[in-house]
Motif scaffolding. Structure first.
Motif, PDB file in Angstrom:
ATOM      1  N   LYS A 177      12.300   9.681 -18.083  1.00  0.00           N
ATOM      2  CA  LYS A 177      13.428   9.818 -18.085  1.00  0.00           C
ATOM      3  C   LYS A 177      14.215  10.356 -19.201  1.00  0.00           C
ATOM      4  CE  LYS A 177      13.927   4.357 -17.443  1.00  0.00           C
ATOM      5  NZ  LYS A 177      14.074   3.245 -17.752  1.00  0.00           N
ATOM      6  N   THR A 178      13.257  10.983 -19.873  1.00  0.00           N
ATOM      7  CA  THR A 178      13.542  12.110 -20.878  1.00  0.00           C
ATOM      8  C   THR A 178      13.777  13.051 -20.106  1.00  0.00           C
ATOM      9  OG1 THR A 178      11.878  12.157 -21.722  1.00  0.00           O
ATOM     10  CG2 THR A 178      13.103  11.083 -22.839  1.00  0.00           C
ATOM     11  N   VAL A 179      13.670  13.481 -18.932  1.00  0.00           N
ATOM     12  CA  VAL A 179      13.137  14.845 -18.214  1.00  0.00           C
ATOM     13  C   VAL A 179      13.828  15.208 -17.062  1.00  0.00           C
ATOM     14  CG1 VAL A 179      11.749  16.638 -17.543  1.00  0.00           C
ATOM     15  CG2 VAL A 179      11.024  14.992 -19.565  1.00  0.00           C
ATOM     16  N   LEU A 180      13.569  13.481 -16.518  1.00  0.00           N
ATOM     17  CA  LEU A 180      13.943  13.408 -14.775  1.00  0.00           C
ATOM     18  C   LEU A 180      15.425  12.267 -14.307  1.00  0.00           C
ATOM     19  CD1 LEU A 180      13.551  14.886 -12.217  1.00  0.00           C
ATOM     20  CD2 LEU A 180      11.372  13.492 -12.119  1.00  0.00           C
ATOM     21  N   ASN A 181      15.686  12.357 -13.858  1.00  0.00           N
ATOM     22  CA  ASN A 181      16.715  11.625 -13.612  1.00  0.00           C
ATOM     23  C   ASN A 181      16.183  10.671 -12.423  1.00  0.00           C
ATOM     24  OD1 ASN A 181      19.199  10.861 -11.436  1.00  0.00           O
ATOM     25  ND2 ASN A 181      19.648  10.003 -13.277  1.00  0.00           N
ATOM     26  N   LYS A 182      16.186   9.508 -11.844  1.00  0.00           N
ATOM     27  CA  LYS A 182      15.383   8.801 -11.401  1.00  0.00           C
ATOM     28  C   LYS A 182      16.171   9.319  -9.519  1.00  0.00           C
ATOM     29  CE  LYS A 182      17.978   4.583 -11.019  1.00  0.00           C
ATOM     30  NZ  LYS A 182      18.127   2.988 -10.183  1.00  0.00           N
ATOM     31  N   ASN A 183      17.705   9.081  -9.814  1.00  0.00           N
ATOM     32  CA  ASN A 183      19.095   9.438  -8.634  1.00  0.00           C
ATOM     33  C   ASN A 183      18.460  11.121  -8.137  1.00  0.00           C
ATOM     34  OD1 ASN A 183      19.431   6.880  -8.097  1.00  0.00           O
ATOM     35  ND2 ASN A 183      20.551   7.397  -9.874  1.00  0.00           N
ATOM     36  N   PHE A 184      18.491  11.976  -8.941  1.00  0.00           N
ATOM     37  CA  PHE A 184      17.859  13.104  -8.708  1.00  0.00           C
ATOM     38  C   PHE A 184      16.975  13.651  -8.208  1.00  0.00           C
ATOM     39  CE2 PHE A 184      16.153  17.627  -8.939  1.00  0.00           C
ATOM     40  CZ  PHE A 184      17.668  18.490  -8.942  1.00  0.00           C
ATOM     41  N   LEU A 185      15.814  12.797  -8.396  1.00  0.00           N
ATOM     42  CA  LEU A 185      14.264  12.919  -7.899  1.00  0.00           C
ATOM     43  C   LEU A 185      13.936  12.575  -6.331  1.00  0.00           C
ATOM     44  CD1 LEU A 185      11.236  13.271  -8.141  1.00  0.00           C
ATOM     45  CD2 LEU A 185      11.039  10.854  -8.853  1.00  0.00           C
ATOM     46  N   TYR A 186      15.127  10.560  -6.120  1.00  0.00           N
ATOM     47  CA  TYR A 186      15.355   9.963  -5.013  1.00  0.00           C
ATOM     48  C   TYR A 186      15.237  11.109  -4.470  1.00  0.00           C
ATOM     49  CZ  TYR A 186      17.300   7.828  -1.679  1.00  0.00           C
ATOM     50  OH  TYR A 186      17.866   7.280   0.326  1.00  0.00           O
ATOM     51  N   TYR A 187      16.969  12.341  -4.565  1.00  0.00           N
ATOM     52  CA  TYR A 187      17.218  13.272  -3.682  1.00  0.00           C
ATOM     53  C   TYR A 187      16.671  14.273  -2.950  1.00  0.00           C
ATOM     54  CZ  TYR A 187      21.371  10.633  -3.387  1.00  0.00           C
ATOM     55  OH  TYR A 187      21.892   9.711  -2.836  1.00  0.00           O
ATOM     56  N   TYR A 188      15.195  14.735  -4.256  1.00  0.00           N
ATOM     57  CA  TYR A 188      14.815  15.891  -3.927  1.00  0.00           C
ATOM     58  C   TYR A 188      13.823  15.461  -3.094  1.00  0.00           C
ATOM     59  CZ  TYR A 188      12.432  19.736  -5.898  1.00  0.00           C
ATOM     60  OH  TYR A 188      11.511  20.822  -6.044  1.00  0.00           O
TER      61      TYR A 188
ATOM     62  N   ASN B  29       0.454  -1.003   0.087  1.00  0.00           N
ATOM     63  CA  ASN B  29       0.023   0.101   0.205  1.00  0.00           C
ATOM     64  C   ASN B  29       0.619   1.256  -0.007  1.00  0.00           C
ATOM     65  OD1 ASN B  29      -2.050   1.669   0.024  1.00  0.00           O
ATOM     66  ND2 ASN B  29      -3.261   1.458   1.592  1.00  0.00           N
ATOM     67  N   MET B  30       1.664   1.264  -0.628  1.00  0.00           N
ATOM     68  CA  MET B  30       2.864   2.345  -0.277  1.00  0.00           C
ATOM     69  C   MET B  30       2.898   2.781  -2.360  1.00  0.00           C
ATOM     70  SD  MET B  30       5.916   1.114   1.523  1.00  0.00           S
ATOM     71  CE  MET B  30       5.627   0.251   2.856  1.00  0.00           C
ATOM     72  N   PHE B  31       2.817   3.896  -2.784  1.00  0.00           N
ATOM     73  CA  PHE B  31       3.510   4.719  -3.927  1.00  0.00           C
ATOM     74  C   PHE B  31       4.390   4.086  -4.673  1.00  0.00           C
ATOM     75  CE2 PHE B  31       0.948   8.889  -2.626  1.00  0.00           C
ATOM     76  CZ  PHE B  31      -0.254   8.379  -3.841  1.00  0.00           C
ATOM     77  N   LYS B  32       4.542   3.399  -5.728  1.00  0.00           N
ATOM     78  CA  LYS B  32       5.833   3.561  -6.377  1.00  0.00           C
ATOM     79  C   LYS B  32       5.348   4.481  -7.421  1.00  0.00           C
ATOM     80  CE  LYS B  32       5.268   0.021  -9.549  1.00  0.00           C
ATOM     81  NZ  LYS B  32       5.162  -1.135 -10.475  1.00  0.00           N
ATOM     82  N   VAL B  33       6.911   5.216  -7.429  1.00  0.00           N
ATOM     83  CA  VAL B  33       7.218   6.635  -8.341  1.00  0.00           C
ATOM     84  C   VAL B  33       8.251   6.053  -9.403  1.00  0.00           C
ATOM     85  CG1 VAL B  33       7.827   8.522  -7.982  1.00  0.00           C
ATOM     86  CG2 VAL B  33       6.788   7.872  -6.045  1.00  0.00           C
ATOM     87  N   VAL B  34       7.960   6.641 -10.827  1.00  0.00           N
ATOM     88  CA  VAL B  34       8.436   6.342 -11.920  1.00  0.00           C
ATOM     89  C   VAL B  34       8.382   7.792 -12.574  1.00  0.00           C
ATOM     90  CG1 VAL B  34       8.764   4.640 -14.064  1.00  0.00           C
ATOM     91  CG2 VAL B  34       7.466   3.855 -11.986  1.00  0.00           C
ATOM     92  N   SER B  35       9.662   8.273 -12.812  1.00  0.00           N
ATOM     93  CA  SER B  35       9.996   9.149 -13.162  1.00  0.00           C
ATOM     94  C   SER B  35       9.827   8.683 -14.683  1.00  0.00           C
ATOM     95  CB  SER B  35      11.271  10.072 -12.999  1.00  0.00           C
ATOM     96  OG  SER B  35      12.400   9.100 -13.470  1.00  0.00           O
TER      97      SER B  35
END
Length: 414
Positions: free
Chosen positions: A103-114, A95-101
């Motif tokens: 990739k053409t706009v947003l780097n997943k590792n940058f999103l993780y730290y953000y 019951n958690m969110f999967k968050v999928v960025s």
């Protein structure tokens, strides 16, 4: 602060997708993997080192599985909602969110730290303020404003700075785990299996065969329990709360300052041992090595403070507190109502142990002291690295500090 020219603002829902994991009943959770089973992510799994808590369930179908690039966010709980994690490839979330960025706009590792930043947690806290059941909704996460560099290489460079700090922190944690395992292995070899003394003469005792020159003693002959220390009420002092005690390691890294109005007092060299359920069963125990010489600190009234008597190794005392049989015995002494059971001092101190000559304790101290010292050094370094990461995070992801400046700062501590 003026936003850098090459940065742009989005609603997170415009550049990432979210899906909710399935709900899994306790009855369906298994401790061991089995045919067609997958790992099941729970809130406890967001804390490093809780591998004993891993659970598995029957394969629910591929659409629920976390892929390599997916992030997982906790939806519920006043203290946990908004926590983000990665590295759960092949598992499913409860019951958690999967968050999928995108990739053409947003780097997943940058999103993780953000999403790890305090500003995002504050946004979610404010959004849930009027709710009786704190929860992050699809609307809340989708409308989150995110300011990012339009350049993917710059996003990757920012994420790489934080990854280098996290990698060093993780390396130190693994080193500490190895050093503590070495100390526990030596403890068991000497004081449980009597390995170095196998060639000598053994005598029969209440505990069975023990080396000649050793005596069967009670725990009260080894330690002072809750030793008397003077700390006047109203004095500000270092404070350790129960949640700061680790479950499977010795080091305390969260130390506060509070005015003393009661609590268990301790000094360097003492062992802190949780006496209440479920903290004891969960393994909450720590070695005190984070104070100044002669400094007196205090903590939860639910601590038992174990101090080695003269001639007994303080490192042996800590290893004893992690010994399976000792912990099992301690749990057996607990009394009280369900959920509030506590260890009783008298029975606790009656635990019988084979006591060696002082020279054996001295040799053990000589063998393990440098391991304990290195563990403390690594813990201090991790505190420095964590503080640096937490200071840089809001500045880098907002563009206040640029990559080259941050890289230079990090290079000075790595």
């Amino acid at each position: 602060m003026i936003m850098p020219n090459n940065w742009k603002t989005y609603n997170l829902g415009d550049i990432a997708q979210f899906s909710q994991g399935i709900q899994v009943s306790v009855d369906d959770q298994k401790r061991e993997p089995f045919s067609n089973s997958v790992r099941f992510i729970r809130i406890v799994d967001f804390s490093k080192g809780d591998s004993s808590e891993i659970r598995y369930i029957s394969n629910p179908g591929d659409r629920y599985l976390v892929e390599e690039d997916d992030l997982v966010m906790i939806r519920y709980g006043s203290q946990t909602a908004g926590k983000i994690a990665k590295g759960f490839k092949g598992a499913i979330a409860n019951n958690m969110f999967k968050v999928v960025s995108d990739k053409t706009v947003l780097n997943k590792n940058f999103l993780y730290y953000y999403l790890s930043s305090n500003s995002v947690r504050e946004y979610f806290n404010a959004s849930q303020a009027s709710s009786t059941m704190p929860a992050i909704t699809f609307g809340m996460i989708g409308s989150l404003k995110i300011i990012i560099p339009e350049s993917l290489p710059e996003q990757r460079a920012i994420a790489s700075i934080f990854s280098s700090l996290d990698d060093k922190i993780e390396l130190n944690l693994q080193m500490n785990k190895t050093l503590e395992e070495m100390a526990m292995t030596l403890y068991k070899h000497w004081f449980v299996d009597f390995g170095p003394f196998k060639d000598g003469k053994f005598i029969d005792s209440e505990l069975g065969l023990i080396p000649e020159g050793w005596e069967v003693k009670r725990l009260e002959d080894f330690i002072d329990l809750n030793p008397r220390l003077s700390l006047p009420k109203g004095t500000e002092a270092s404070f350790v709360e129960m949640k700061a005690l680790p479950t499977n390691a010795m080091s305390v890294s969260i130390i506060d300052r509070k005015v003393f109005n009661g609590g268990m007092k301790f000094q360097n060299g003492d062992t802190l041992f949780a006496r209440i359920t479920p903290c004891l069963e969960n393994g909450k125990t720590a070695f005190v090595d984070f104070l100044f010489d002669n400094e007196i600190a205090f903590g939860s009234t639910e601590f038992l403070v174990m101090r080695a008597k003269h001639g007994v190794s303080k490192y042996w005392t800590y290893c004893l507190s992690r010994d399976y049989n000792f912990r099992k015995f301690s749990i057996s002494t607990m009394v009280g109502t369900s959920g509030r059971q506590r260890v009783q001092n008298g029975p606790f101190l009656s635990f019988e142990i084979a006591k060696p000559p002082k020279t054996v304790f001295d040799l053990f101290t000589e063998q393990v002291e440098h391991w304990f010292t290195q563990i403390r050094h690594n813990t201090i370094e991790n505190q420095t690295l964590t503080n640096l990461r937490d200071t840089l995070l809001p500045k880098l992801i907002s563009g206040e500090v640029r990559v080259k400046e941050a890289e230079q700062t990090v290079a000075e501590v790595l």
